[in-house]
Design an enzyme around this catalytic site. Sequence first.
Site, PDB file in Angstrom:
ATOM      1  N   LYS A  55       0.824  -1.187   0.000  1.00  0.00           N
ATOM      2  CA  LYS A  55       0.000   0.000   0.000  1.00  0.00           C
ATOM      3  C   LYS A  55       0.872   1.257   0.000  1.00  0.00           C
ATOM      4  O   LYS A  55       0.410   2.344  -0.277  1.00  0.00           O
ATOM      5  CB  LYS A  55      -0.878   0.027   1.262  1.00  0.00           C
ATOM      6  CG  LYS A  55      -1.756  -1.173   1.417  1.00  0.00           C
ATOM      7  CD  LYS A  55      -2.429  -1.103   2.803  1.00  0.00           C
ATOM      8  CE  LYS A  55      -2.990  -2.478   3.128  1.00  0.00           C
ATOM      9  NZ  LYS A  55      -3.390  -2.557   4.565  1.00  0.00           N
ATOM     10  N   GLY A  56       2.151   1.072   0.338  1.00  0.00           N
ATOM     11  CA  GLY A  56       3.011   2.225   0.602  1.00  0.00           C
ATOM     12  C   GLY A  56       3.178   3.195  -0.549  1.00  0.00           C
ATOM     13  O   GLY A  56       3.421   4.374  -0.343  1.00  0.00           O
ATOM     14  N   GLU A 111       7.461   2.181  -6.528  1.00  0.00           N
ATOM     15  CA  GLU A 111       7.704   1.723  -5.154  1.00  0.00           C
ATOM     16  C   GLU A 111       7.825   2.894  -4.198  1.00  0.00           C
ATOM     17  O   GLU A 111       8.260   3.975  -4.595  1.00  0.00           O
ATOM     18  CB  GLU A 111       9.020   0.926  -5.111  1.00  0.00           C
ATOM     19  CG  GLU A 111       8.853  -0.550  -4.870  1.00  0.00           C
ATOM     20  CD  GLU A 111       8.410  -0.909  -3.446  1.00  0.00           C
ATOM     21  OE1 GLU A 111       7.640  -0.168  -2.824  1.00  0.00           O
ATOM     22  OE2 GLU A 111       8.852  -1.971  -2.977  1.00  0.00           O
ATOM     23  N   ASP A 115      14.750  -0.342   0.804  1.00  0.00           N
ATOM     24  CA  ASP A 115      15.538  -0.423   2.028  1.00  0.00           C
ATOM     25  C   ASP A 115      16.606  -1.495   1.821  1.00  0.00           C
ATOM     26  O   ASP A 115      17.664  -1.232   1.250  1.00  0.00           O
ATOM     27  CB  ASP A 115      14.573  -0.726   3.177  1.00  0.00           C
ATOM     28  CG  ASP A 115      15.241  -0.721   4.552  1.00  0.00           C
ATOM     29  OD1 ASP A 115      16.390  -0.282   4.658  1.00  0.00           O
ATOM     30  OD2 ASP A 115      14.588  -1.148   5.516  1.00  0.00           O
ATOM     31  N   LYS A 143      17.023   4.194   0.722  1.00  0.00           N
ATOM     32  CA  LYS A 143      17.723   4.307   2.010  1.00  0.00           C
ATOM     33  C   LYS A 143      19.219   4.173   1.783  1.00  0.00           C
ATOM     34  O   LYS A 143      19.688   3.178   1.203  1.00  0.00           O
ATOM     35  CB  LYS A 143      17.254   3.197   2.956  1.00  0.00           C
ATOM     36  CG  LYS A 143      15.815   3.310   3.412  1.00  0.00           C
ATOM     37  CD  LYS A 143      15.698   4.003   4.750  1.00  0.00           C
ATOM     38  CE  LYS A 143      14.285   3.984   5.255  1.00  0.00           C
ATOM     39  NZ  LYS A 143      13.983   2.800   6.073  1.00  0.00           N
ATOM     40  N   PHE A 164      14.007   4.867  10.110  1.00  0.00           N
ATOM     41  CA  PHE A 164      12.651   4.492   9.710  1.00  0.00           C
ATOM     42  C   PHE A 164      11.809   5.752   9.549  1.00  0.00           C
ATOM     43  O   PHE A 164      11.835   6.644  10.393  1.00  0.00           O
ATOM     44  CB  PHE A 164      12.025   3.569  10.746  1.00  0.00           C
ATOM     45  CG  PHE A 164      10.919   2.746  10.168  1.00  0.00           C
ATOM     46  CD1 PHE A 164      11.187   1.631   9.408  1.00  0.00           C
ATOM     47  CD2 PHE A 164       9.593   3.120  10.361  1.00  0.00           C
ATOM     48  CE1 PHE A 164      10.163   0.887   8.829  1.00  0.00           C
ATOM     49  CE2 PHE A 164       8.565   2.377   9.787  1.00  0.00           C
ATOM     50  CZ  PHE A 164       8.856   1.267   9.036  1.00  0.00           C
ATOM     51  N   VAL A 165      11.067   5.815   8.447  1.00  0.00           N
ATOM     52  CA  VAL A 165      10.244   6.990   8.166  1.00  0.00           C
ATOM     53  C   VAL A 165       8.781   6.611   7.946  1.00  0.00           C
ATOM     54  O   VAL A 165       8.481   5.460   7.584  1.00  0.00           O
ATOM     55  CB  VAL A 165      10.764   7.761   6.928  1.00  0.00           C
ATOM     56  CG1 VAL A 165      12.122   8.375   7.197  1.00  0.00           C
ATOM     57  CG2 VAL A 165      10.815   6.860   5.694  1.00  0.00           C
ATOM     58  N   ASP A 171       4.030   3.540   6.326  1.00  0.00           N
ATOM     59  CA  ASP A 171       3.321   3.265   7.577  1.00  0.00           C
ATOM     60  C   ASP A 171       4.191   2.664   8.665  1.00  0.00           C
ATOM     61  O   ASP A 171       5.283   2.150   8.406  1.00  0.00           O
ATOM     62  CB  ASP A 171       2.190   2.274   7.309  1.00  0.00           C
ATOM     63  CG  ASP A 171       2.737   0.850   7.077  1.00  0.00           C
ATOM     64  OD1 ASP A 171       3.623   0.690   6.209  1.00  0.00           O
ATOM     65  OD2 ASP A 171       2.309  -0.077   7.783  1.00  0.00           O
ATOM     66  N   ARG A 177      -0.052   6.752   7.070  1.00  0.00           N
ATOM     67  CA  ARG A 177       0.016   6.826   5.607  1.00  0.00           C
ATOM     68  C   ARG A 177      -0.571   8.133   5.084  1.00  0.00           C
ATOM     69  O   ARG A 177      -0.235   8.574   3.991  1.00  0.00           O
ATOM     70  CB  ARG A 177      -0.763   5.660   4.987  1.00  0.00           C
ATOM     71  CG  ARG A 177      -0.182   4.279   5.285  1.00  0.00           C
ATOM     72  CD  ARG A 177      -0.845   3.254   4.379  1.00  0.00           C
ATOM     73  NE  ARG A 177      -0.676   1.876   4.819  1.00  0.00           N
ATOM     74  CZ  ARG A 177       0.382   1.109   4.548  1.00  0.00           C
ATOM     75  NH1 ARG A 177       1.381   1.603   3.847  1.00  0.00           N
ATOM     76  NH2 ARG A 177       0.434  -0.131   4.973  1.00  0.00           N
TER      77      ARG A 177
HETATM   78  P1  IMP Z   1      13.104  -3.870   1.593  1.00  0.00           P
HETATM   79  O1  IMP Z   1      12.671  -5.205   1.086  1.00  0.00           O
HETATM   80  O2  IMP Z   1      13.942  -3.980   2.827  1.00  0.00           O
HETATM   81  O3  IMP Z   1      13.757  -3.021   0.532  1.00  0.00           O
HETATM   82  O4  IMP Z   1      11.821  -3.117   2.121  1.00  0.00           O
HETATM   83  C1  IMP Z   1      10.925  -2.533   1.255  1.00  0.00           C
HETATM   84  C2  IMP Z   1       9.564  -2.376   1.895  1.00  0.00           C
HETATM   85  O5  IMP Z   1       9.651  -2.242   3.324  1.00  0.00           O
HETATM   86  C3  IMP Z   1       8.933  -1.093   1.412  1.00  0.00           C
HETATM   87  O6  IMP Z   1       8.162  -1.311   0.264  1.00  0.00           O
HETATM   88  C4  IMP Z   1       8.139  -0.626   2.615  1.00  0.00           C
HETATM   89  O7  IMP Z   1       6.824  -1.145   2.568  1.00  0.00           O
HETATM   90  C5  IMP Z   1       8.868  -1.175   3.806  1.00  0.00           C
HETATM   91  N1  IMP Z   1       9.754  -0.172   4.411  1.00  0.00           N
HETATM   92  C6  IMP Z   1      11.101  -0.100   4.351  1.00  0.00           C
HETATM   93  N2  IMP Z   1      11.584   0.956   5.010  1.00  0.00           N
HETATM   94  C7  IMP Z   1      10.505   1.597   5.506  1.00  0.00           C
HETATM   95  C8  IMP Z   1      10.338   2.800   6.287  1.00  0.00           C
HETATM   96  O8  IMP Z   1      11.289   3.515   6.668  1.00  0.00           O
HETATM   97  N3  IMP Z   1       9.053   3.135   6.601  1.00  0.00           N
HETATM   98  C9  IMP Z   1       7.977   2.390   6.216  1.00  0.00           C
HETATM   99  N4  IMP Z   1       8.078   1.278   5.472  1.00  0.00           N
HETATM  100  C10 IMP Z   1       9.339   0.881   5.133  1.00  0.00           C
HETATM  101 MG    MG Z   2       4.942  -1.191   4.655  1.00  0.00          MG
END
Ligand code: IMP
Ligand code: MG
Length: 189
Positions: A55-56, A111, A115, A143, A164-165, A171, A177
Site C-alpha cells: 500500500k506504501g 515503489e 531499504d 535508504k 525508519f520513516v 506506515d 500513511r
Molecule cells: P526492503 O525489502 O527492505 O527493501 O523493504 C521494502 C519495503 O519495506 C517497502 O516497500 C516498505 O513497505 C517497507 N519499508 C522499508 N523501510 C521503511 C520505512 O522507513 N518506513 C515504512 N516502510 C518501510
Molecule cells: Mg509497509
Amino acid sequence: MGSLSRDDFTARWAERDLGEVVVSAKEIADRVSELGRQISQDYANRPPLLVCVLKGAVNFMADLMRAIELPVEIDFMAVSSYGAATKTSGVVRIVKDLDVDLANRDVVIVEDVVDSGLTLNYLRQYLGARSPRSLEVCALLLKEGEQRVEQSLKYVGFTIPADFVVGYGLDVNEKYRNLDAIYSFIGEV
Ligand code: IMP
Ligand code: MG
C-alpha cells in the site's frame, strides 16, 4: 531535505510519534513533477504500464501518474515482507497479483522505498518472468547504504538516511500513511 523543523508541523494527531521532517510536502511535489516530466520524455513513444506496489506507494502513484503527460495505464499489486516490524524479514509474499498481461509492455514498478532491496529484487524477478518488453523501477525513496541486493533504479525521488520513516504512504502498523510529508518515526512500534 531535512531543512524543515517541527515548527512546520501540522499533523497534531501524530505529533507525539514523529521526529523531524525528512522530506516536506513541497519537496515531494516538486520532485514528483520532475520525475513525471522525465518519464514523459523517456517513454514518449511507448506509454508505460505503471505498477503500484501497495500500500506504501499509493500516494506516490496517485501524484506521479498525474505528472506524466502520456496515456499511461495503471495496475496494482500487493506484497507483504514486513509483518508488523520495522525490519524486513526477507520473505516476500504476494498478497494481490496484477490483473493485466505484461507481455510486450513497458513496465515501470512504482515503489515507496527501497531499504534492503529484497522486496524489489523479488518483484523484478517475478514480473520479469512475464516477458515485459522493458522493466524499470521508480522509487520515491532510497535508504542510504542499506541495500543487500544490488539495485539499478532508473528513477529515484530522494536518497535518505537509514532511519525508519512514515507518511505519504509509508506506515508503521498501517498508520501515518495519510500524512502529507515524510517524517522520521520515533514512537513505539
Ligand atoms: P526492503 O525489502 O527492505 O527493501 O523493504 C521494502 C519495503 O519495506 C517497502 O516497500 C516498505 O513497505 C517497507 N519499508 C522499508 N523501510 C521503511 C520505512 O522507513 N518506513 C515504512 N516502510 C518501510
Ligand atoms: Mg509497509
